[in-house]
Design an enzyme around this catalytic site. Structure first.
Site, mmCIF file in Angstrom:
data_model
loop_
_atom_site.group_PDB
_atom_site.id
_atom_site.type_symbol
_atom_site.label_atom_id
_atom_site.label_comp_id
_atom_site.label_asym_id
_atom_site.label_seq_id
_atom_site.Cartn_x
_atom_site.Cartn_y
_atom_site.Cartn_z
ATOM 1 C CE LYS A 1 -1.151 2.571 3.063
ATOM 2 N NZ LYS A 1 -2.161 3.252 4.364
ATOM 3 C CG ASP B 1 -7.201 3.264 1.998
ATOM 4 O OD1 ASP B 1 -8.294 2.963 1.531
ATOM 5 O OD2 ASP B 1 -6.996 4.382 2.648
#
Length: 208
Positions: A118, A136
């Site tokens: 991420k 996320d």
């Protein structure tokens, strides 16, 4: 996904002018801010980095700090002790192995302490202009509710989003999904009555 482009077009109409909510001026500042953002709001991170980056905003400088010195700046961010240690170690690696420059390849970024896919995708997308989707908690939730993905984890969600969204939209779409998750498609009590995507939404169809 038949409806994926329709969904993306509506997200673009709603959030097209909104991008990354973290404040930064360099790839290194974005990397640090993104590491700090885990389990913390972007607003909190921006408060911490406003002070930190005034005094230290280069890997050479932060690599020389003790964890305790860095902790003083980032205490308002959750998990600050672990984050301080990771940021210092990552800064040392950037100085020693990458000549003080944040690497611009996924395989190099994820070797840095505190950096997963991420964080790497946030940096690749925003700092280096590469097509990437950072998943996320907001992106994971919204994508799976809308049916843009049907996945049990973030990696599968990332892969499915890359398959279902045209590549030219990846970097922007990930921001739009985040903003939609913050403003409308919240974890608890999503505002389905205000959502312009509900006609496409798997979650709405199952819960209306």
């Amino acid at each position: 996904m038949n409806n994926s482009l329709d969904i993306i077009k509506i997200l673009e109409q709603e959030y097209g002018n909104l991008g990354c909510a973290l404040n930064y001026t360099t790839p290194y500042e974005l990397l640090i801010a993104t590491i700090l953002s885990a389990q913390t709001t972007d607003e909190t991170v921006n408060k911490a980095t406003a002070e930190l980056f005034k005094d230290y905003n280069k890997p050479h400088d932060i690599a020389k700090l003790t964890p305790q010195e860095l902790e003083g700046y980032i205490k308002i961010c959750g998990l600050y002790k672990t984050k301080a240690k990771n940021i210092i170690e990552a800064s040392k690696i950037i100085v020693e192995q990458f000549n003080g420059n944040v690497p611009n390849k996924m395989e190099d970024l994820i070797k840095l302490p505190g950096v997963g896919r991420k964080t790497a995708n946030v940096v690749l997308s925003n700092a280096f202009g590469k097509d990437a989707i950072a998943v996320d908690t907001h992106v994971f939730r919204v994508a799976n509710r809308l049916g843009l993905a049907n996945a049990k984890d973030v990696l599968q969600t990332e892969k499915q989003l890359m398959e279902n969204i045209p590549k030219s939209y990846w970097s922007r779409a990930h921001h739009w999904l985040i903003w939609h998750g913050r403003k409308i498609c919240t974890a608890r009590n999503p505002k389905c009555d205000l959502c312009k995507l509900r006609d496409f939404c798997k979650y709405f169809a199952e819960n209306k």
